[in-house]
Design a protein around this motif. Structure first.
Motif, PDB file in Angstrom:
ATOM      1  N   ILE A  76     -68.909  28.446   8.010  1.00 58.69           N
ATOM      2  CA  ILE A  76     -67.636  28.074   7.601  1.00 58.69           C
ATOM      3  C   ILE A  76     -66.631  29.131   8.551  1.00 58.69           C
ATOM      4  O   ILE A  76     -65.331  28.367   8.707  1.00 58.69           O
ATOM      5  CB  ILE A  76     -67.500  28.617   5.992  1.00 58.69           C
ATOM      6  N   ALA A  77     -66.896  30.027   8.892  1.00 59.87           N
ATOM      7  CA  ALA A  77     -66.025  30.860   9.803  1.00 59.87           C
ATOM      8  C   ALA A  77     -65.880  29.926  10.956  1.00 59.87           C
ATOM      9  O   ALA A  77     -64.774  30.018  11.489  1.00 59.87           O
ATOM     10  CB  ALA A  77     -66.575  32.417   9.884  1.00 59.87           C
ATOM     11  N   VAL A  78     -66.858  29.733  11.902  1.00 64.52           N
ATOM     12  CA  VAL A  78     -66.823  29.109  13.060  1.00 64.52           C
ATOM     13  C   VAL A  78     -65.899  27.733  12.841  1.00 64.52           C
ATOM     14  O   VAL A  78     -65.325  27.327  13.861  1.00 64.52           O
ATOM     15  CB  VAL A  78     -68.150  29.131  13.559  1.00 64.52           C
ATOM     16  N   ALA A  79     -66.493  26.825  12.022  1.00 63.94           N
ATOM     17  CA  ALA A  79     -65.801  25.656  11.597  1.00 63.94           C
ATOM     18  C   ALA A  79     -64.334  25.778  11.372  1.00 63.94           C
ATOM     19  O   ALA A  79     -63.546  24.962  12.027  1.00 63.94           O
ATOM     20  CB  ALA A  79     -66.461  24.725  10.595  1.00 63.94           C
ATOM     21  N   ALA A  80     -64.030  26.603  10.545  1.00 61.89           N
ATOM     22  CA  ALA A  80     -62.265  26.852  10.198  1.00 61.89           C
ATOM     23  C   ALA A  80     -61.567  27.307  11.347  1.00 61.89           C
ATOM     24  O   ALA A  80     -60.503  26.757  11.779  1.00 61.89           O
ATOM     25  CB  ALA A  80     -62.424  28.030   9.308  1.00 61.89           C
ATOM     26  N   VAL A  81     -62.342  28.139  12.183  1.00 65.16           N
ATOM     27  CA  VAL A  81     -61.501  28.569  13.608  1.00 65.16           C
ATOM     28  C   VAL A  81     -61.321  27.587  14.481  1.00 65.16           C
ATOM     29  O   VAL A  81     -60.546  27.126  15.203  1.00 65.16           O
ATOM     30  CB  VAL A  81     -61.949  29.784  14.071  1.00 65.16           C
ATOM     31  N   GLY A  82     -62.592  26.749  14.512  1.00 64.56           N
ATOM     32  CA  GLY A  82     -62.570  25.442  15.600  1.00 64.56           C
ATOM     33  C   GLY A  82     -61.741  24.457  15.091  1.00 64.56           C
ATOM     34  O   GLY A  82     -60.989  23.876  16.202  1.00 64.56           O
ATOM     35  N   ILE A  83     -61.587  24.123  14.117  1.00 61.92           N
ATOM     36  CA  ILE A  83     -60.621  23.184  13.421  1.00 61.92           C
ATOM     37  C   ILE A  83     -59.239  23.734  13.679  1.00 61.92           C
ATOM     38  O   ILE A  83     -58.197  22.995  14.018  1.00 61.92           O
ATOM     39  CB  ILE A  83     -60.902  22.641  11.994  1.00 61.92           C
ATOM     40  N   GLY A  84     -58.868  24.693  13.385  1.00 55.98           N
ATOM     41  CA  GLY A  84     -57.569  25.467  13.626  1.00 55.98           C
ATOM     42  C   GLY A  84     -57.269  25.377  15.053  1.00 55.98           C
ATOM     43  O   GLY A  84     -56.139  24.990  15.360  1.00 55.98           O
ATOM     44  N   LEU A  85     -58.155  25.620  15.966  1.00 56.86           N
ATOM     45  CA  LEU A  85     -57.843  25.616  17.247  1.00 56.86           C
ATOM     46  C   LEU A  85     -57.677  24.061  17.863  1.00 56.86           C
ATOM     47  O   LEU A  85     -56.729  23.826  18.819  1.00 56.86           O
ATOM     48  CB  LEU A  85     -58.805  26.006  18.408  1.00 56.86           C
ATOM     49  N   ALA A  86     -58.122  23.312  17.373  1.00 51.80           N
ATOM     50  CA  ALA A  86     -58.057  21.807  17.530  1.00 51.80           C
ATOM     51  C   ALA A  86     -56.783  21.331  17.140  1.00 51.80           C
ATOM     52  O   ALA A  86     -56.261  20.383  17.780  1.00 51.80           O
ATOM     53  CB  ALA A  86     -59.311  21.045  16.767  1.00 51.80           C
ATOM     54  N   ILE A  87     -55.928  22.004  15.971  1.00 54.04           N
ATOM     55  CA  ILE A  87     -54.881  21.334  15.534  1.00 54.04           C
ATOM     56  C   ILE A  87     -53.862  21.810  16.084  1.00 54.04           C
ATOM     57  O   ILE A  87     -52.821  21.073  16.648  1.00 54.04           O
ATOM     58  CB  ILE A  87     -54.606  21.946  14.102  1.00 54.04           C
ATOM     59  N   VAL A  88     -53.786  23.095  16.836  1.00 57.50           N
ATOM     60  CA  VAL A  88     -52.763  23.528  17.706  1.00 57.50           C
ATOM     61  C   VAL A  88     -52.873  23.436  19.327  1.00 57.50           C
ATOM     62  O   VAL A  88     -52.085  23.518  19.811  1.00 57.50           O
ATOM     63  CB  VAL A  88     -52.595  25.324  17.194  1.00 57.50           C
ATOM     64  N   GLY A  89     -54.250  23.075  19.665  1.00 59.38           N
ATOM     65  CA  GLY A  89     -54.528  22.904  20.892  1.00 59.38           C
ATOM     66  C   GLY A  89     -54.191  21.192  21.371  1.00 59.38           C
ATOM     67  O   GLY A  89     -54.492  21.074  22.804  1.00 59.38           O
ATOM     68  N   THR A  90     -54.335  20.572  20.552  1.00 59.41           N
ATOM     69  CA  THR A  90     -54.014  19.047  20.906  1.00 59.41           C
ATOM     70  C   THR A  90     -52.564  18.636  20.792  1.00 59.41           C
ATOM     71  O   THR A  90     -51.875  18.820  19.823  1.00 59.41           O
ATOM     72  CB  THR A  90     -54.777  18.212  20.086  1.00 59.41           C
ATOM     73  N   GLY A  91     -51.736  18.357  21.915  1.00 57.65           N
ATOM     74  CA  GLY A  91     -50.438  18.141  21.986  1.00 57.65           C
ATOM     75  C   GLY A  91     -49.534  19.314  22.144  1.00 57.65           C
ATOM     76  O   GLY A  91     -50.257  20.181  22.526  1.00 57.65           O
ATOM     77  N   ARG A  92     -48.534  18.974  22.156  1.00 54.27           N
ATOM     78  CA  ARG A  92     -47.513  20.000  22.233  1.00 54.27           C
ATOM     79  C   ARG A  92     -47.322  20.904  21.221  1.00 54.27           C
ATOM     80  O   ARG A  92     -47.429  20.634  19.932  1.00 54.27           O
ATOM     81  CB  ARG A  92     -46.013  19.418  22.400  1.00 54.27           C
ATOM     82  N   LEU A  93     -47.553  22.376  21.413  1.00 53.29           N
ATOM     83  CA  LEU A  93     -47.542  23.323  20.278  1.00 53.29           C
ATOM     84  C   LEU A  93     -46.227  23.230  19.541  1.00 53.29           C
ATOM     85  O   LEU A  93     -45.066  23.387  20.168  1.00 53.29           O
ATOM     86  CB  LEU A  93     -47.669  24.784  20.868  1.00 53.29           C
ATOM     87  N   SER A  94     -46.162  23.306  18.315  1.00 54.92           N
ATOM     88  CA  SER A  94     -45.041  23.033  17.461  1.00 54.92           C
ATOM     89  C   SER A  94     -45.257  23.773  16.306  1.00 54.92           C
ATOM     90  O   SER A  94     -46.248  24.479  15.822  1.00 54.92           O
ATOM     91  CB  SER A  94     -44.770  21.673  17.108  1.00 54.92           C
ATOM     92  N   VAL A  95     -44.182  24.168  15.598  1.00 55.72           N
ATOM     93  CA  VAL A  95     -44.109  24.975  14.283  1.00 55.72           C
ATOM     94  C   VAL A  95     -45.045  24.451  13.481  1.00 55.72           C
ATOM     95  O   VAL A  95     -45.568  25.177  12.472  1.00 55.72           O
ATOM     96  CB  VAL A  95     -42.562  25.226  13.795  1.00 55.72           C
ATOM     97  N   VAL A  96     -44.916  23.140  13.187  1.00 55.57           N
ATOM     98  CA  VAL A  96     -45.625  22.586  12.106  1.00 55.57           C
ATOM     99  C   VAL A  96     -47.278  22.597  12.433  1.00 55.57           C
ATOM    100  O   VAL A  96     -48.073  22.803  11.599  1.00 55.57           O
ATOM    101  CB  VAL A  96     -45.321  20.904  12.177  1.00 55.57           C
TER     102      VAL A  96
END
Length: 294
Positions: A91-111
């Motif tokens: 759970i810990a590794v998957a949660a961090v990995g998905i979070g990095l995928a969300i902010v790391g794909t495309g341009r970083l934005s507040v959303v």
């Protein structure tokens, strides 16, 4: 209510848990920085997995169970369910990995940052309380809802800050300072959640299933050691930005524009280059009439 001791061995367990969280945060930030400089999707995925293991596996999960070594409840033994403990790691590794995928794909934005922080923070909180659910003791666990909510809020804020730092921090001193702050946040979330716990010990003691925490110590230590060594090796073996810049320069030098030979200048033994001479294009020969009239 039974008496709970969070520091049975004194300062050693919180000190080690903080050191693990700082070490994992530093390695995670360095690996996350490599995501931004990666040139292919495979490289980005590889560095994302390494960053997720460093942050989720070392800075959060290993820190949690190192702190749990100092946890004791008066009047009962404590054992841990191994499959549920392993699930908390995933759970810990998957949660961090998905979070990095969300902010790391495309341009970083507040959303993107808020969405990634919310998902990762909830995942970190889920890891903590899943790990607590793995405990087996002769008693009933109860939680203060207010402190549980506070621990979840701390987890979401800490995860959001961690994701923002992972996408923006690049210099060594800034990474070290950020890792120290992240270590405080991770440990603060853990001990806030632990303070919400109360235990009512049963009058009759029964046989407990699961593994004692001492039996989990060796696998946890080995996982941390091999994980850290692997992360350090991956970072040392990967090309730096200077290496990539040098390779790009050499590729540019090997391009057809640079590889085309430069024409050598024709010899000019009498120094006529740049002068208009007889017989040159656009300059007619003098006629015989003009020659005879001279």
């Amino acid at each position: 209510m039974a008496e709970i001791n969070h520091f049975e061995y004194g300062w050693i367990t919180p000190a080690l848990s903080y050191a693990l969280s700082v070490l994992g945060s530093a390695l995670g930030l360095v690996c996350a920085g490599r995501i931004r400089t990666a040139t292919t999707g495979g490289q980005r995925a590889r560095w994302g997995l390494l960053a997720a293991w460093a942050l989720g596996g070392t800075a959060i999960w290993a820190m949690h169970f190192m702190a749990m070594l100092g946890f004791a409840v008066q009047g009962t033994r404590i054992r841990y369910d191994v499959p549920i403990t392993a699930a908390s790691t995933a759970i810990a590794v998957a949660a961090v990995g998905i979070g990095l995928a969300i902010v790391g794909t495309g341009r970083l934005s507040v959303v993107r940052l808020l969405a990634g922080g919310l998902f990762t923070g909830l995942g970190v909180a889920a890891m903590h309380y899943t790990g607590m659910a793995a405990m087996r003791l002769d008693g009933t666990l109860a939680y203060d809802p207010t402190r549980v909510a506070l621990s979840v809020l701390i987890a979401v804020v800490a995860a959001t800050v961690a994701l923002w730092l992972s996408m923006t921090v690049r210099r060594g001193l800034a990474i070290a300072a950020s890792a120290l702050v992240m270590g405080i946040a991770v440990n603060g979330m853990h001990f806030t959640g632990m303070s919400a716990l109360s235990v009512h010990v049963h009058d009759r003691q029964g046989e407990l299933a699961g593994t004692e925490v001492s039996g989990l110590l060796v696998p946890i230590v080995l996982a941390v050691v091999f994980g850290v060594v692997g992360l350090v090796y991956a970072l040392l073996a990967a090309p730096t930005e200077d290496d990539l810049a040098g390779a790009a320069y050499l590729d540019a030098r090997r391009s057809p524009e640079h590889s085309r030979p430069t024409p050598e200048p024709t010899p000019d033994p009498v120094g006529l280059r740049g002068r208009t001479t007889l017989g040159s294009p656009g300059t007619p020969f003098p006629s015989r009439r003009d020659t005879s009239s001279r």
